[in-house]
Every structure is written in structure tokens, then in C-alpha cells.
Design a protein around this motif. Sequence first.
Motif, mmCIF file in Angstrom:
data_model
loop_
_atom_site.group_PDB
_atom_site.id
_atom_site.type_symbol
_atom_site.label_atom_id
_atom_site.label_comp_id
_atom_site.label_asym_id
_atom_site.label_seq_id
_atom_site.Cartn_x
_atom_site.Cartn_y
_atom_site.Cartn_z
ATOM 1 N N GLU A 2 4.555 -110.373 -56.835
ATOM 2 C CA GLU A 2 5.621 -111.051 -57.575
ATOM 3 C C GLU A 2 6.879 -111.183 -56.712
ATOM 4 O O GLU A 2 7.726 -112.039 -56.972
ATOM 5 N N ALA A 3 7.040 -110.313 -55.719
ATOM 6 C CA ALA A 3 8.206 -110.318 -54.845
ATOM 7 C C ALA A 3 7.889 -109.527 -53.581
ATOM 8 O O ALA A 3 6.919 -108.767 -53.547
ATOM 9 N N ILE A 4 8.717 -109.723 -52.551
ATOM 10 C CA ILE A 4 8.636 -108.935 -51.324
ATOM 11 C C ILE A 4 10.005 -108.300 -51.087
ATOM 12 O O ILE A 4 11.030 -108.982 -51.106
ATOM 13 N N ILE A 5 10.007 -107.000 -50.856
ATOM 14 C CA ILE A 5 11.218 -106.280 -50.465
ATOM 15 C C ILE A 5 10.958 -105.701 -49.081
ATOM 16 O O ILE A 5 9.926 -105.071 -48.857
ATOM 17 N N MET A 6 11.875 -105.934 -48.161
ATOM 18 C CA MET A 6 11.649 -105.408 -46.815
ATOM 19 C C MET A 6 12.911 -104.759 -46.271
ATOM 20 O O MET A 6 14.031 -105.165 -46.589
ATOM 21 N N VAL A 7 12.730 -103.712 -45.476
ATOM 22 C CA VAL A 7 13.833 -103.111 -44.751
ATOM 23 C C VAL A 7 14.151 -104.019 -43.574
ATOM 24 O O VAL A 7 13.298 -104.257 -42.721
ATOM 25 N N GLY A 8 15.371 -104.532 -43.556
ATOM 26 C CA GLY A 8 15.762 -105.462 -42.516
ATOM 27 C C GLY A 8 15.378 -106.890 -42.858
ATOM 28 O O GLY A 8 15.026 -107.213 -43.998
ATOM 29 N N SER A 9 15.452 -107.742 -41.844
ATOM 30 C CA SER A 9 15.102 -109.154 -41.962
ATOM 31 C C SER A 9 13.895 -109.434 -41.078
ATOM 32 O O SER A 9 13.589 -108.649 -40.179
#
Length: 336
Positions: A132-139
Motif C-alpha cells: 500500500e506504501a513504501i517507507i524508506m530511510v533516506g532517498s
Amino acid sequence: MSSELPKAETSTASVPPTLSAVGKRAGVSSITVSRVLRAPDLVAPETRARVEEAMRELGYVPNLVAGALASSRTNSVGVLVPTIANSIFADTVQGLSDELEPLGFSVILAQSRYDAAREDRMLAALLSRRPEAIIMVGSPATEEGSRLLRHARIPIVETWDLPATPIDAVAGFDNYKAGVAVAKHLVAQGRKQLAFIGGDDPRATRRWLGFRTEIVASGLPEPRRLILERNASGSVAAHAHLPDVDAVFAANDAHAIGFMAGLRKAGLLCDGPASQQPVAVIGLGDLEMGRLFSPALSTISVHGDAIGRTAATLTVERGGERKVDLGFELVLRDSG
């Protein structure tokens, strides 16, 4: 000898139980079993209990992938971190999990290991599961990673940084300003020969740039930068590579503690206050082991839990501010 793997023997025990098998065991239709899984409140308690007992007896596990294909929903969120070996990111993962799981979302965790090519592969792998979504540390480290995320058409939240043009939303702090804050403190202490140790990932590089710029602006010689090998502790840098420094900013607490261990071995660390330290050391992350080390580690404290919780909110709420600066705090202890 054959190079092929032996083929598994065919047996009914190797075939996962089906909805039909559960229904047969419970004496109900497959539709009723499906209703127990999807809308249990619509099924009579006695019938639901029979179906649930049949599922337990048969070891039935719902096929969530099949359900997702039918509904176009997976109720999952992909989370990409650089590494699970460094506890600096644990608070962020815990914070977002605490917010998302009560809402019915499962968290799928992957790690890039600070490798750009691996990061792209992990992003592709996460997206293939239709989160449903992506969360990531950094870009994203590459254009390919950015392209994958921009074309995903799902909420994307970058964390632990504040990119000027985020893909969608961002929750973090200004790494450049963190470097500036450390440099200002060390210059005010009267330190003259400064250095930065850490990796060369984008977030560490922004900390270095802020640190370097402020030191040069103060009129001091340009600081040295020692790029550590991936997963290095920092202890090797203490005497052999930086013999003349009187202050070090480490990209994270793990590097700082490793460096301090090397200083102690070289006789360049005392248990007194910061003013008595031959070499001042400041880290980032405010890890517990830094507080327990002697002398206690000065550090940049980052609100990891709040970053995670804010990232979770940004994935489920589409209105409002999409760029949230949660700031940082320079915590001064005896190491610097």
C-alpha cells in the motif's frame, strides 16, 4: 552424480488444505468459510467456531496473496532500511510498526546494506508484492530507484533526511545542519585539528558537508575526512590514520564508540570532563551504549520513534503538510 535436486515425493500431506477442505470438515460451504475469514461478524457464532476449529485441525492458512489479487489490496507497507545490524534505525521501525499494525497493515522489511544496486533490487522486490506504501530511510540512491517509486502510484515516504524535492512525503531532520551544529560546538571549544569519520552514503555526506563548511568558514584548516569501509567499527582510525586530530565528528554513534575504543587503547582518552579530553568525540543517534560508555558520548540526538510514527501517518493521511522536519538535539556529555 546428478546435479539436479531430488524431486519431492508426491503426497496428500504436501498439498496445503483448501477452503473446500475446511468447509467439508466443518460441514459448511466454501462461501461460508470465506465469510468467516473476511466478515466474521456476519456468521453465526456456532458456525464460526466450527469453521475456526476445522482450520486449526487442518492447519489452514489464508492465501493473502490470492485475496490481494481479488481486492487489489495487500494491507502491507514495504520498509527499506540501510541495515538491521545497526540499532540506530530500530526506533524508527518500531515507531512506524506501532502506528501501522493496529490499523491492519503488516510491515515488510528489507535492507539495502548501503549498496545502491542492492537498494534498487530491494525496491523492486518490495513493489512486486504490491504494498500500500513504501517507507524508506533516506532517498533513492539512483535514478532507477526514483523512477520505480515515482511510477508506483502509492504513498512514498522518505525518512531521516529532508530532500529538497521529495518523491511524495518526507519525515526527518536536516543532516547538513547537524554537521554545522557539531562544528560550531567544537570550534567554540577551541579545537583546531578536526576530522570526520563515517561512510560515504548520502546522509553521512550531508553531515560532512555541513561540518566542513562551518569549519572552513571559521578560519580553521579544512577538516580531514576518513571514509570507513562498510560495517567498520571506526577503531582502526583512532591512531594509525588520524594521529594529530583533537576533535572528531563521527557519522553515527557506532563509529564514534569504535573510535573512542581505539583512542583508549592509544592512551588518548580520559575519564574526565570534555575539557580534559585530548581528543573530543561526537556521534549521532544517542544510542544507549554511548550513554554507558566512559566517558559518556556526546551526540546528536535524533527523534527516531517520532520519525517512524510521522512516516506512518503520512502513508495513511493524504492531506496536510508533506514535509515534516522533526529536528535534532546536540547532547553534550564528557566525550566532547
